[in-house]
Design an enzyme around this catalytic site. Sequence first.
Site, PDB file in Angstrom:
ATOM      1  CG  ASP A 132      -1.930   1.107   1.248  1.00 45.44           C
ATOM      2  OD1 ASP A 132      -1.598   2.227   0.802  1.00 45.44           O
ATOM      3  OD2 ASP A 132      -3.054   0.875   1.713  1.00 45.44           O
ATOM      4  CB  CYS A 135       1.883   0.901   4.141  1.00 45.27           C
ATOM      5  SG  CYS A 135       3.003  -0.184   5.013  1.00 45.27           S
ATOM      6  CB  CYS A 138       4.633  -0.248   2.010  1.00 48.67           C
ATOM      7  SG  CYS A 138       3.433  -1.460   2.598  1.00 48.67           S
ATOM      8  NE  ARG A 162      -1.773   1.606   5.045  1.00 47.03           N
ATOM      9  CZ  ARG A 162      -1.308   2.238   6.121  1.00 47.03           C
ATOM     10  NH1 ARG A 162      -1.263   1.620   7.281  1.00 47.03           N
ATOM     11  NH2 ARG A 162      -0.854   3.471   6.028  1.00 47.03           N
TER      12      ARG A 162
END
Length: 250
Positions: A132, A135, A138, A162
Amino acid sequence: MNYLQLSGVSALIVLGSWVWSAAAQATENDTTDALHERLAKIGLRVQTLQPAPIDGWYQVVTEQGLLYVSDDGQHMITGHLYSLGGDEEPVVENLTEQANGRLRLQAIAEREDELIRYPADEEKYEVTVFTDHTCGYCRTLHNNLDQFHQLGISVNYLAFPRGGTDSRGAREIQSIWCAEDPQQALNDAKAGQRPAAAECDISTNEHLQLGRQLGVNGTPAMILPDGRLLAGYRAAPFILAEIEAANESR
């Protein structure tokens, strides 16, 4: 007993075997049909259904994940099934995770054309990450792609919005996957830029549903070459060690 008698006996044996096999197949089909119907009544959509490693049970793959159901349709188990091996040298094996691993690799192969790829120049291994762009971890992983590449690990992405299918993040990640240059669009989004609106036939909401089915409940979530799922951010050397350890244990 002469030749003709022997031939007749053989023919009866073959015919009897065929009748027994046909009857067994019919019973098996009746059971699986009944289980499909039974599970549908409680909202479970069956994708595959096959005998489980334990007698009297079936292993069922649904949109909600893998589970086990008794052949009479009266009981259901969600969770992990383990084999303890033989009595002399017991070896614990997670049969559910092994089955899930095969499902994950098959699912990735079916979505191969929808991956956003960041290949290593000298590729040894590939991993697939549900990601994502909003994130933080991430973004950390993405900022360290060069470390993965230096170790010969290519990183491929599937989307996992998410915030859910109706979130702004879901709309943005859809635009990333539909961009003219999805790789650059993902780079920009992970650097904090808002992606330009774009549409295409790819559905990142389907990526989200797939991830949930495969056991993903947060990002980043990485699927290794053997199908194992690792949740959360892990540094490149750790991932390499995990891959090589799995290869050595085969």
